[in-house]
Motif scaffolding. Structure first.
Motif, PDB file in Angstrom:
ATOM      1  N   HIS A 169       0.968  -1.054  -0.081  1.00  0.00           N
ATOM      2  CA  HIS A 169      -0.062   0.217   0.032  1.00  0.00           C
ATOM      3  C   HIS A 169       1.033   1.267   0.026  1.00  0.00           C
ATOM      4  N   ASP A 170       0.631   1.968  -1.027  1.00  0.00           N
ATOM      5  CA  ASP A 170       1.309   3.565  -0.984  1.00  0.00           C
ATOM      6  C   ASP A 170       0.371   4.594  -1.193  1.00  0.00           C
ATOM      7  N   LYS A 171      -0.809   4.610  -0.706  1.00  0.00           N
ATOM      8  CA  LYS A 171      -1.773   5.501  -0.306  1.00  0.00           C
ATOM      9  C   LYS A 171      -2.487   5.179   0.982  1.00  0.00           C
ATOM     10  N   ILE A 172      -2.028   5.976   2.034  1.00  0.00           N
ATOM     11  CA  ILE A 172      -2.636   5.646   3.212  1.00  0.00           C
ATOM     12  C   ILE A 172      -3.169   6.796   4.071  1.00  0.00           C
ATOM     13  N   TYR A 173      -4.329   6.857   4.169  1.00  0.00           N
ATOM     14  CA  TYR A 173      -4.981   7.626   5.195  1.00  0.00           C
ATOM     15  C   TYR A 173      -4.974   7.280   6.762  1.00  0.00           C
ATOM     16  N   ALA A 174      -4.724   8.276   7.575  1.00  0.00           N
ATOM     17  CA  ALA A 174      -4.760   8.223   8.945  1.00  0.00           C
ATOM     18  C   ALA A 174      -5.974   8.806   9.593  1.00  0.00           C
ATOM     19  N   VAL A 175      -6.989   8.108  10.208  1.00  0.00           N
ATOM     20  CA  VAL A 175      -8.202   8.838  11.019  1.00  0.00           C
ATOM     21  C   VAL A 175      -7.583   9.037  12.400  1.00  0.00           C
ATOM     22  N   THR A 176      -7.361  10.165  12.796  1.00  0.00           N
ATOM     23  CA  THR A 176      -6.685  10.604  14.119  1.00  0.00           C
ATOM     24  C   THR A 176      -7.822  10.587  15.204  1.00  0.00           C
ATOM     25  N   GLY A 177      -7.296  10.638  16.303  1.00  0.00           N
ATOM     26  CA  GLY A 177      -8.240  10.666  17.615  1.00  0.00           C
ATOM     27  C   GLY A 177      -8.461  12.210  18.328  1.00  0.00           C
ATOM     28  N   PRO A 178      -9.011  12.332  19.300  1.00  0.00           N
ATOM     29  CA  PRO A 178      -9.160  13.786  20.086  1.00  0.00           C
ATOM     30  C   PRO A 178      -7.747  14.248  20.304  1.00  0.00           C
ATOM     31  N   ILE A 179      -7.957  15.587  19.967  1.00  0.00           N
ATOM     32  CA  ILE A 179      -6.528  16.236  19.876  1.00  0.00           C
ATOM     33  C   ILE A 179      -5.912  16.200  21.368  1.00  0.00           C
ATOM     34  N   GLY A 180      -6.624  16.279  22.536  1.00  0.00           N
ATOM     35  CA  GLY A 180      -6.009  16.206  23.658  1.00  0.00           C
ATOM     36  C   GLY A 180      -5.735  14.451  24.182  1.00  0.00           C
ATOM     37  N   SER A 181      -5.818  13.773  23.401  1.00  0.00           N
ATOM     38  CA  SER A 181      -5.729  12.274  23.802  1.00  0.00           C
ATOM     39  C   SER A 181      -4.307  11.906  23.745  1.00  0.00           C
ATOM     40  N   TYR A 182      -3.710  11.490  24.984  1.00  0.00           N
ATOM     41  CA  TYR A 182      -2.231  11.149  24.834  1.00  0.00           C
ATOM     42  C   TYR A 182      -2.048   9.828  23.845  1.00  0.00           C
ATOM     43  N   ASP A 183      -3.029   8.853  24.029  1.00  0.00           N
ATOM     44  CA  ASP A 183      -2.931   7.621  23.113  1.00  0.00           C
ATOM     45  C   ASP A 183      -3.051   8.051  21.966  1.00  0.00           C
ATOM     46  N   ALA A 184      -3.962   8.764  21.205  1.00  0.00           N
ATOM     47  CA  ALA A 184      -3.971   9.390  19.988  1.00  0.00           C
ATOM     48  C   ALA A 184      -2.835   9.834  19.477  1.00  0.00           C
ATOM     49  N   ASN A 185      -2.473  11.070  20.042  1.00  0.00           N
ATOM     50  CA  ASN A 185      -1.329  11.501  19.781  1.00  0.00           C
ATOM     51  C   ASN A 185       0.107  10.618  19.823  1.00  0.00           C
ATOM     52  N   GLN A 186       0.168   9.868  20.563  1.00  0.00           N
ATOM     53  CA  GLN A 186       1.431   8.900  20.437  1.00  0.00           C
ATOM     54  C   GLN A 186       1.209   8.182  19.328  1.00  0.00           C
ATOM     55  N   ARG A 187       0.194   7.584  18.808  1.00  0.00           N
ATOM     56  CA  ARG A 187      -0.189   6.834  17.596  1.00  0.00           C
ATOM     57  C   ARG A 187       0.262   7.645  16.522  1.00  0.00           C
ATOM     58  N   LEU A 188      -0.470   8.843  16.444  1.00  0.00           N
ATOM     59  CA  LEU A 188      -0.074   9.889  15.374  1.00  0.00           C
ATOM     60  C   LEU A 188       1.491  10.094  15.300  1.00  0.00           C
ATOM     61  N   ARG A 189       2.060  10.230  16.116  1.00  0.00           N
ATOM     62  CA  ARG A 189       3.532  10.512  16.016  1.00  0.00           C
ATOM     63  C   ARG A 189       4.200   9.332  15.338  1.00  0.00           C
ATOM     64  N   ALA A 190       3.954   8.115  15.989  1.00  0.00           N
ATOM     65  CA  ALA A 190       4.549   6.938  15.413  1.00  0.00           C
ATOM     66  C   ALA A 190       4.275   7.004  13.815  1.00  0.00           C
ATOM     67  N   VAL A 191       2.978   7.336  13.398  1.00  0.00           N
ATOM     68  CA  VAL A 191       2.577   7.103  11.928  1.00  0.00           C
ATOM     69  C   VAL A 191       3.489   8.124  11.539  1.00  0.00           C
ATOM     70  N   LYS A 192       3.498   9.494  11.549  1.00  0.00           N
ATOM     71  CA  LYS A 192       4.234  10.453  11.133  1.00  0.00           C
ATOM     72  C   LYS A 192       5.971  10.137  10.926  1.00  0.00           C
ATOM     73  N   GLN A 193       6.384   9.091  11.933  1.00  0.00           N
ATOM     74  CA  GLN A 193       7.637   8.828  11.898  1.00  0.00           C
ATOM     75  C   GLN A 193       8.023   7.700  10.539  1.00  0.00           C
ATOM     76  N   ILE A 194       6.911   6.998  10.442  1.00  0.00           N
ATOM     77  CA  ILE A 194       6.861   5.963   9.216  1.00  0.00           C
ATOM     78  C   ILE A 194       6.932   6.536   7.975  1.00  0.00           C
ATOM     79  N   VAL A 195       6.019   7.673   8.026  1.00  0.00           N
ATOM     80  CA  VAL A 195       5.757   8.460   6.739  1.00  0.00           C
ATOM     81  C   VAL A 195       7.076   9.134   6.166  1.00  0.00           C
TER      82      VAL A 195
END
Length: 327
Positions: A169-195
């Motif tokens: 897969h070379d086209k990937i969407y990420a549907v994020t979580g609440p802006i203040g959520s620690y879990d959501a922000n940690q997951r998104l940070r890892a996603v962006k590192q992979i990207v």
């Protein structure tokens, strides 16, 4: 309301004798204690919790503070907390909302477990400074009266992204979580590192809130933008099932063919979905039990290390291999 004074009057004994009997003290004979307990039952006496707390400084209650009760996420977590506490002589009080927080400074609970993004770090530190014992599940804080039991969010998000990339897969969407959520922000940070490490990816971020409705909204947008097969990483399963619902009911796009879905949490519904949802798994009951264990250790004066809940990948038919389009 019946008081111990009423029991003492009917039993013909002193208030202190009634108090000893009600608390199981050996300062009164078994016969006297039995008679007093019988009178207390006859009068429907209910012990005053606040008065008992002032005397013993212990309520045998643990409070868990949650942002809200939406979704199916909390069930197993709360069961894990309750089971462990029950085995160790404690009851659980489930709380949400700012007014419930007064239970901490008023010492109506012996300790707190916090999974509530509306608590500020400063507020939790203030409680800890005053001697309150707290385990946090949604942030990193360091204090002798605090312990953290956190999900390995970054590892889970990295597993999901590497799985998608590994299947072509070379086209990937990420549907994020609440802006203040620690879990959501940690997951998104890892996603962006992979990207960042994979410049060939076409990556699109869609704001979500961990609720099904935001998953539906994301699927609606993805359908409107559709030009070629795409993978969608929803940062929790609730949003993934919102996307399922929209695609099944309102779209001709097929999950596992045009749209490839992966979630996070492996909630119970995931195993019954068709096609089976790919997701990130961990034991919610273990998370709750470990948080309870750590809190009781702190309450007993033990030194504890911070803990982490590890995750694994569950492969389902909602994600299948794809051959990238050639230039």
């Amino acid at each position: 309301m019946v008081s111990i004074k009423d029991i003492a009057k009917k039993a013909g004994v002193s208030i202190s004798t009634v108090s000893y009997a009600l608390n199981g003290s050996e300062k009164v004979t078994k016969e006297t204690a039995a008679r007093i307990l019988g009178i207390a039952e006859e009068l429907n006496y209910v012990p005053h919790a606040a008065a008992r707390l002032l005397k013993t400084r212990q309520s045998n209650l643990i409070g868990i503070f949650l942002t809200d009760f939406n979704g199916s996420f909390y069930g197993d977590l709360l069961q894990g907390v309750k089971d462990y506490l029950s085995r160790n002589g404690y009851d659980l009080l489930v709380c949400s909302g700012t007014r419930s927080r007064r239970l901490i400074p008023e010492r109506m609970i012996d300790g707190a477990i916090v999974l509530d993004e509306t608590f500020s770090d400063e507020e939790i530190i203030q409680y800890a400074n005053k001697g309150h014992k707290i385990v946090v599940l949604d942030r990193e804080l360091h204090h002798p009266n605090l312990n953290q039991v956190l999900l390995d969010n970054k590892a889970g998000a990295a597993l999901a992204m590497e799985y998608l990339i590994g299947l072509g897969h070379d086209k990937i969407y990420a549907v994020t979580g609440p802006i203040g959520s620690y879990d959501a922000n940690q997951r998104l940070r890892a996603v962006k590192q992979i990207v960042e490490r994979n410049p060939q990816l076409e990556f699109i971020e869609i704001q979500g809130d961990f609720g099904k409705a935001s998953g539906e909204a994301a699927a609606r947008r993805i359908e409107a933008e559709y030009s070629r097969p795409a993978a969608v990483f929803c940062l929790n399963d609730e949003m993934a099932f919102g996307a399922y619902r929209y695609l099944r009911n309102h779209s001709s796009l097929v999950i596992g063919e045009q749209i490839h879905l992966i979630g996070f949490d492996n909630i119970e519904l995931a195993q019954f979905s068709q096609p089976r949802l790919s997701t990130i798994d961990y034991s919610m009951r273990k998370w709750g039990a470990l948080a309870s264990e750590q809190l009781l250790k702190i309450l007993s004066g033990e030194t504890v290390d911070h803990e982490r809940i590890y995750v694994t990948l569950v492969q389902g038919e909602s994600v299948k291999p794809i051959t990238p389009l050639s230039d």
